[in-house]
Write an enzyme that holds these catalytic residues in place. Sequence first.
Site, short mmCIF file in Angstrom:
data_model
loop_
_atom_site.label_atom_id
_atom_site.label_comp_id
_atom_site.label_asym_id
_atom_site.label_seq_id
_atom_site.Cartn_x
_atom_site.Cartn_y
_atom_site.Cartn_z
N GLY A 53 0.58 -1.25 -0.14
CA GLY A 53 0.01 0.08 0.03
C GLY A 53 0.82 1.31 0.00
O GLY A 53 1.60 1.36 0.79
N GLN A 188 -5.20 -9.59 -2.66
CA GLN A 188 -5.20 -8.50 -1.62
C GLN A 188 -6.75 -8.28 -1.09
O GLN A 188 -6.88 -7.75 0.26
CB GLN A 188 -4.70 -7.12 -2.04
CG GLN A 188 -3.15 -7.30 -2.04
CD GLN A 188 -2.83 -7.40 -3.72
OE1 GLN A 188 -3.29 -8.02 -4.31
NE2 GLN A 188 -1.68 -6.80 -4.08
N ASP A 229 -1.63 4.28 -6.60
CA ASP A 229 -0.16 4.45 -6.20
C ASP A 229 0.38 5.46 -6.58
O ASP A 229 1.54 5.96 -6.36
CB ASP A 229 0.44 3.05 -6.60
CG ASP A 229 0.15 1.94 -5.84
OD1 ASP A 229 0.75 1.40 -5.04
OD2 ASP A 229 -1.05 1.43 -6.06
N ASN A 239 -2.57 2.24 -10.45
CA ASN A 239 -3.23 1.42 -9.29
C ASN A 239 -2.99 0.02 -9.65
O ASN A 239 -2.50 -0.39 -10.75
CB ASN A 239 -4.60 1.88 -8.94
CG ASN A 239 -5.12 1.32 -7.67
OD1 ASN A 239 -4.32 1.56 -6.67
ND2 ASN A 239 -6.08 0.49 -7.69
N LYS A 240 -3.32 -0.78 -8.70
CA LYS A 240 -3.11 -2.16 -8.91
C LYS A 240 -3.82 -2.66 -10.16
O LYS A 240 -4.96 -2.32 -10.73
CB LYS A 240 -3.92 -3.08 -7.66
CG LYS A 240 -3.70 -4.52 -7.84
CD LYS A 240 -2.32 -4.86 -7.78
CE LYS A 240 -1.72 -4.47 -6.75
NZ LYS A 240 -0.06 -4.44 -6.96
#
Length: 339
Positions: A53, A188, A229, A239-240
């Site tokens: 994170g 996650q 991120d 992002n992921k």
Amino acid sequence: MTVREPLRPVLYDDARDLVRLLDQKALPAEERWLELSTADAVAAAIRDLTVRGAPAIGVAAAYALAVEARRGAGPERLRAAADLLARARPTAVNLAWAVRRMSARLGAPAADVLAEAHAIRDEDEAACRRIGALGAPLVPARARVLTHCNAGALATAGYGTALGVVRAAVESGNAISVFADETRPFLQGARLTAWELHRDGIPVTLLTDGMAGWLMARGEIGCVVVGADRIAANGDVANKIGTYALAVLAAHHRLPFYVAAPWSTVDLATPTGADIPIEERGADEVVMLAGQRIAPAGVPARYPAFDVTPAALVTAIVTERGVVRAPHAAGLATLASAR
């Protein structure tokens, strides 16, 4: 509704000069804490996703440098430690931001270095709570909110970004529930988001990654809320991996797609998403699951850990400084100039 106080996944043990990390690889089976006494160990924990994170790894890096300073490291060692930490994960800009901020204090007394690390932690939690307060009114009443990866207390200093919005909405009396997609390959969503929300008493249902489009088509999802991120100057969002696909689906089904992130995630020095470095992780993380191979030997695999969602697909970016809608570049610039 009163929600349980969130976990804080990164702690500093002042008495023993240790960084304490909740081992997120062990969840949900075990709540295990690691005690680390060097920047090298913390950098390794960041690389192997023991702590993950974007805000959380920034806090972890800050405390790692405080440990080194408190244990008497000299200037050369501190510079090397800062460089090692900054390179641990390249996409999450919060990490480099925290290291730069700490580096400016490394010539000060060790007590001041630790105070700066504490400030980074406290400011992040305060930012998350403000993000929650600003984002909660955007969530439709009684909506089922889809989220991706984990952008909760586990990913921050505490409270969360995307899940901070969820948490604040629930605390305000909005009877929402959450769809958490599992988020392959590190899971996650399944291991962390579902665990965190269930622990805190917030209704959550787990989905596989391919279910979102069908549920959107059936009218079962009210909005999407994700973390970030890195956010480029034009509003593109890293992002992921899998976030971009959800944004495309949300746009097709005319659903709001919100990004919640602290201002430290905004990188105005990066013009667009095309300029964001995307971390490539090892193929073993794709072909192995719980220690067992799930793909034929010899079959290659790819794992870009992040993707970039174009600003045009983002309904709003929620930061502690304010909510930015299109045109995102102008909105981000306005928030930057206001401070």
